[in-house]
Write a protein that holds these residues in place. Structure first.
Motif, mmCIF file in Angstrom:
data_model
loop_
_atom_site.group_PDB
_atom_site.id
_atom_site.type_symbol
_atom_site.label_atom_id
_atom_site.label_comp_id
_atom_site.label_asym_id
_atom_site.label_seq_id
_atom_site.Cartn_x
_atom_site.Cartn_y
_atom_site.Cartn_z
ATOM 1 N N VAL A 365 0.841 -1.193 0.000
ATOM 2 C CA VAL A 365 0.000 0.000 0.000
ATOM 3 C C VAL A 365 0.879 1.248 0.000
ATOM 4 C CG1 VAL A 365 -1.777 -1.237 1.321
ATOM 5 C CG2 VAL A 365 -0.201 0.272 2.515
ATOM 6 N N ILE A 366 0.287 2.361 -0.411
ATOM 7 C CA ILE A 366 0.949 3.662 -0.368
ATOM 8 C C ILE A 366 0.168 4.553 0.600
ATOM 9 C CG2 ILE A 366 1.736 5.669 -1.681
ATOM 10 C CD1 ILE A 366 3.095 3.064 -2.512
ATOM 11 N N TYR A 367 0.886 5.193 1.524
ATOM 12 C CA TYR A 367 0.266 6.071 2.509
ATOM 13 C C TYR A 367 -0.132 7.382 1.839
ATOM 14 C CZ TYR A 367 -0.108 9.001 6.710
ATOM 15 O OH TYR A 367 -0.538 9.857 7.690
ATOM 16 N N LEU A 368 -1.428 7.728 1.949
ATOM 17 C CA LEU A 368 -1.950 8.940 1.320
ATOM 18 C C LEU A 368 -2.131 10.095 2.306
ATOM 19 C CD1 LEU A 368 -4.743 7.412 -0.965
ATOM 20 C CD2 LEU A 368 -2.387 7.972 -1.592
ATOM 21 N N GLY A 369 -2.021 9.800 3.592
ATOM 22 C CA GLY A 369 -2.201 10.847 4.594
ATOM 23 C C GLY A 369 -3.070 10.355 5.732
ATOM 24 N N PRO A 370 -3.234 11.178 6.784
ATOM 25 C CA PRO A 370 -4.046 10.763 7.937
ATOM 26 C C PRO A 370 -5.523 10.706 7.589
ATOM 27 C CG PRO A 370 -3.348 13.044 8.161
ATOM 28 C CD PRO A 370 -2.639 12.510 6.964
ATOM 29 N N GLY A 371 -6.261 9.833 8.291
ATOM 30 C CA GLY A 371 -7.698 9.751 8.122
ATOM 31 C C GLY A 371 -8.412 10.809 8.943
ATOM 32 N N ARG A 372 -9.750 10.719 8.966
ATOM 33 C CA ARG A 372 -10.535 11.720 9.678
ATOM 34 C C ARG A 372 -10.501 11.515 11.188
ATOM 35 N NH1 ARG A 372 -14.162 10.439 5.366
ATOM 36 N NH2 ARG A 372 -15.395 9.152 6.780
ATOM 37 N N LYS A 373 -10.183 10.298 11.615
ATOM 38 C CA LYS A 373 -10.122 10.006 13.049
ATOM 39 C C LYS A 373 -8.681 9.757 13.464
ATOM 40 C CE LYS A 373 -14.663 7.709 13.154
ATOM 41 N NZ LYS A 373 -15.357 6.420 13.458
ATOM 42 N N PRO A 374 -8.340 10.014 14.736
ATOM 43 C CA PRO A 374 -6.978 9.736 15.218
ATOM 44 C C PRO A 374 -6.612 8.265 15.027
ATOM 45 C CG PRO A 374 -8.185 11.068 16.813
ATOM 46 C CD PRO A 374 -9.190 10.653 15.782
ATOM 47 N N GLY A 375 -5.409 8.024 14.519
ATOM 48 C CA GLY A 375 -4.952 6.655 14.316
ATOM 49 C C GLY A 375 -5.365 6.037 12.999
ATOM 50 N N PHE A 376 -6.187 6.747 12.207
ATOM 51 C CA PHE A 376 -6.618 6.232 10.910
ATOM 52 C C PHE A 376 -5.689 6.745 9.806
ATOM 53 C CE2 PHE A 376 -10.247 4.955 13.163
ATOM 54 C CZ PHE A 376 -11.004 4.100 12.368
ATOM 55 N N SER A 377 -5.540 5.959 8.770
ATOM 56 C CA SER A 377 -4.721 6.327 7.616
ATOM 57 C C SER A 377 -5.537 6.163 6.344
ATOM 58 C CB SER A 377 -3.488 5.422 7.518
ATOM 59 O OG SER A 377 -2.718 5.472 8.686
ATOM 60 N N ARG A 378 -5.310 7.070 5.408
ATOM 61 C CA ARG A 378 -5.849 6.898 4.059
ATOM 62 C C ARG A 378 -4.789 6.170 3.245
ATOM 63 N NH1 ARG A 378 -6.125 11.333 1.397
ATOM 64 N NH2 ARG A 378 -5.051 12.644 2.908
ATOM 65 N N LEU A 379 -5.195 5.111 2.556
ATOM 66 C CA LEU A 379 -4.248 4.196 1.923
ATOM 67 C C LEU A 379 -4.684 3.862 0.506
ATOM 68 C CD1 LEU A 379 -4.156 1.743 4.946
ATOM 69 C CD2 LEU A 379 -2.370 3.417 4.420
ATOM 70 N N HIS A 380 -3.705 3.634 -0.356
ATOM 71 C CA HIS A 380 -3.945 3.125 -1.712
ATOM 72 C C HIS A 380 -3.373 1.712 -1.750
ATOM 73 C CE1 HIS A 380 -4.421 3.675 -6.167
ATOM 74 N NE2 HIS A 380 -3.573 2.652 -6.141
ATOM 75 N N VAL A 381 -4.266 0.715 -1.932
ATOM 76 C CA VAL A 381 -3.845 -0.690 -1.958
ATOM 77 C C VAL A 381 -3.438 -1.044 -3.384
ATOM 78 C CG1 VAL A 381 -4.496 -3.055 -1.404
ATOM 79 C CG2 VAL A 381 -5.481 -1.154 -0.099
ATOM 80 N N MET A 382 -2.169 -1.279 -3.603
ATOM 81 C CA MET A 382 -1.652 -1.552 -4.940
ATOM 82 C C MET A 382 -2.227 -2.869 -5.469
ATOM 83 S SD MET A 382 0.240 1.086 -5.445
ATOM 84 C CE MET A 382 1.304 0.728 -6.840
ATOM 85 N N GLY A 383 -2.773 -2.799 -6.687
ATOM 86 C CA GLY A 383 -3.298 -4.004 -7.328
ATOM 87 C C GLY A 383 -4.729 -4.335 -6.984
ATOM 88 N N ALA A 384 -5.326 -3.654 -5.991
ATOM 89 C CA ALA A 384 -6.714 -3.948 -5.624
ATOM 90 C C ALA A 384 -7.656 -3.334 -6.653
ATOM 91 C CB ALA A 384 -7.022 -3.414 -4.229
ATOM 92 N N GLU A 385 -8.815 -3.964 -6.820
ATOM 93 C CA GLU A 385 -9.792 -3.454 -7.779
ATOM 94 C C GLU A 385 -10.380 -2.117 -7.315
ATOM 95 O OE1 GLU A 385 -12.269 -6.836 -9.673
ATOM 96 O OE2 GLU A 385 -11.477 -7.667 -7.815
ATOM 97 N N ASP A 386 -10.588 -1.984 -6.010
ATOM 98 C CA ASP A 386 -11.074 -0.736 -5.409
ATOM 99 C C ASP A 386 -9.996 -0.290 -4.423
ATOM 100 O OD1 ASP A 386 -13.624 -1.008 -6.725
ATOM 101 O OD2 ASP A 386 -14.073 -2.549 -5.243
ATOM 102 N N PRO A 387 -9.008 0.491 -4.887
ATOM 103 C CA PRO A 387 -7.744 0.586 -4.153
ATOM 104 C C PRO A 387 -7.707 1.530 -2.955
ATOM 105 C CG PRO A 387 -7.592 1.809 -6.202
ATOM 106 C CD PRO A 387 -8.912 1.133 -6.215
ATOM 107 N N GLN A 388 -8.601 2.516 -2.866
ATOM 108 C CA GLN A 388 -8.420 3.518 -1.817
ATOM 109 C C GLN A 388 -9.341 3.261 -0.637
ATOM 110 O OE1 GLN A 388 -8.073 7.531 -3.206
ATOM 111 N NE2 GLN A 388 -6.362 7.004 -4.531
#
Length: 509
Positions: A365-388
């Motif tokens: 996965v590639i880190y896209l930045g923090p999520g809306r809640k503490p401890g959450f991450s926005r991620l791009h899953v490489m190779g997944a059909e629905d990656p984000q």
């Protein structure tokens, strides 16, 4: 029998005919395009084995086409449709998102083993749309959805056979139409499993429970799974069930990467001889590079392949240092590898949700930045059909000569990640990248130790797996040095490439 229009080699033709005969025995005749209902009690496990370039993927793709032409329905990980007594089905699976995406890039409708083990439960109202899209029902009338929205869903489904993608095109989110996930209880029909050298016995047993007809495609020259002391699962099959492809197929121009991989089969070849061969290939062909340093720019999307964990950790820390990454945070664009889901049993539904979205052990996965809640991450899953996706994350950064990893931030529980700028060759199995950097000092160390695995020098098995991960270019890195990056880490290309994703950013809710 009449073979597909494509020209097969003799061993491919023999394998095609053997599989066609086995399928005929379970009621699927791909020669006459005729089907009979699945008979209970009939089971068959076969394997198609061959080294890189022997035509396994081509054979798999042609078998898929023949089965579809015969009227067999392809089952994906997102929707199966209503069951019929006379229906025959096929699922094409791979152990990892990356391996499945390699097949999809070649037109084969593949998904991960995990997405077949765990299936989505659809809201009944939106299931009517899915039935219409898959040709099993009339166009429905859904409150809140206009004809234009349904037409957008229809148009999307004609180009990409994804029900969730079509529903997203109609303006719906995953939480609107997927109410949960369940472990599959009922068996399917025919299963094709690519990269089967990665399977362990537990996975193999699960697949045999689900698929009465199971055909494995694998490379016996790869490394056996770390947790499989008995070797690769297809090794235990009787000889008639193992179909071997010996001929190596090449493109119109010879492939120097495959040449190097197959040269490793020479028992007289030593490590120094192999490096001399690489140097010669590099002088003749730009697809092989004799590299004095690690290319830092490549590490963000395709990890450096190493043998030793200590080397992996040193390279990761050097990568973060040259990019100026702080110790207490991740930079957008840093690569991560999913190390599993850390959730107690009572959160089984959430575990299934994360894993179904592609966050399975080994996912890149590639880190896209923090999520809306503490401890959450926005991620791009490489190779997944629905990656984000956005998920509670536990990120571990290992340090040289320190027993415990440094944790820049963490949720109380969720998906665990290691840094992904470098990975071991064992963990790289099943993945391919356009550009691959192999850290040669580690393989030299393996050669000096004189270790063997399954009767083959360990360094040769490591080198074979590492070299065959490269699709376009192979970098053979001979020094423990890094180049400076020529540009900062980026994520804009990932965001721009993503189509409407029904499962994106739902894990926080």
């Amino acid at each position: 029998m009449t073979l597909p229009a494509i020209t097969f080699s003799d061993d491919q033709s023999q394998a095609f005919d053997s599989i066609a005969e086995a399928l005929r025995g379970v009621g699927v005749d791909i020669e006459d395009a005729s089907l009979t209902p699945l008979a209970q009690g009939k089971t068959r496990v076969m394997a198609v084995l061959g080294k890189a370039g022997s035509g396994k993927t081509l054979l798999l793709a042609e078998l898929v086409k023949a089965l579809e032409a015969a009227g067999v329905d392809t089952i994906s990980g997102d929707y199966e449709g209503r069951k019929r007594k006379d229906r025959r089905t096929l699922a094409v699976l791979a152990p990892t998102n990356k391996a499945a995406s390699v097949l999809r890039m070649r037109g084969v409708p593949a998904t991960t083993i995990h997405r077949i083990l765990y299936t989505p439960v659809y809201d009944p109202e939106y299931e009517r749309i899915a039935e219409w899209l898959t040709g099993n029902g009339e166009k429905p009338e859904i409150e809140g959805l206009t004809d234009q929205a349904l037409d957008r869903a229809w148009a999307f489904f004609q180009t990409q056979k994804s029900v969730p993608g079509a529903l997203a095109a109609a303006g719906l989110r995953g939480s609107d139409f997927i109410t949960g996930w369940k472990r599959r209880e009922e068996p399917l029909d025919i299963g094709f499993i690519d990269e089967s050298s990665m399977l362990d016995e537990r996975q193999f047993d699960d697949l045999k429970e689900i698929f009465p007809t199971l055909i494995l495609f694998g490379d016996p020259a790869q490394l056996a799974p770390v947790n499989a002391p008995g070797g690769m699962v297809f090794e235990s099959l009787p000889a008639p069930a193992k179909l071997e492809l010996h001929r190596i197929h090449r493109q119109e121009a010879d492939n120097p990467i495959l040449d190097l991989a197959h040269a490793l089969g020479d028992p007289e070849l030593g490590f120094e001889d192999f490096e001399a061969m690489i140097r010669d290939k590099a002088a003749q062909d730009e697809r092989v590079i004799w590299a004095e340093r690690v290319e830092v720019d490549l590490m963000a999307r395709s990890p450096v392949l190493v043998w030793r964990n200590a080397t992996r950790i040193r390279l990761i820390n050097a990568f973060r240092m040259v990019h100026g990454a702080p110790e207490d945070a991740l930079l957008e664009g840093e690569p991560l590898i999913c190390d599993g889901i850390e959730l107690p049993l009572k959160h089984r539904k959430k575990r299934l949700d994360l894993e179904a979205r592609g966050l399975i052990k080994g996912a890149q996965v590639i880190y896209l930045g923090p999520g809306r809640k503490p401890g959450f991450s926005r991620l791009h899953v490489m190779g997944a059909e629905d990656p984000q996706v956005s998920a509670a994350s536990i990120v571990k950064i290992e340090k040289p000569e320190e027993e415990e990893p440094f944790i820049p931030f963490a949720a109380n529980m969720g998906a665990a990640f290691l840094h992904g700028a470098a990975v071991t060759i064992h963990k790289a199995q099943g993945s391919q990248w356009e550009d691959v950097q192999v850290f040669a000092p580690d393989l030299w160390a393996a050669a000096r130790m004189g270790r063997s695995e399954a009767g083959q020098p360990l360094w040769k098995r490591l080198a074979y797996v590492a070299v065959t991960r490269a699709q376009e270019r192979l970098y053979w890195v001979v020094r423990n040095r890094l180049k400076k990056p020529t540009y900062p880490l980026r994520v804009d290309d990932l965001k721009a490439a993503v189509k409407p994703a029904p499962l994106a950013l739902e894990a926080e809710e």
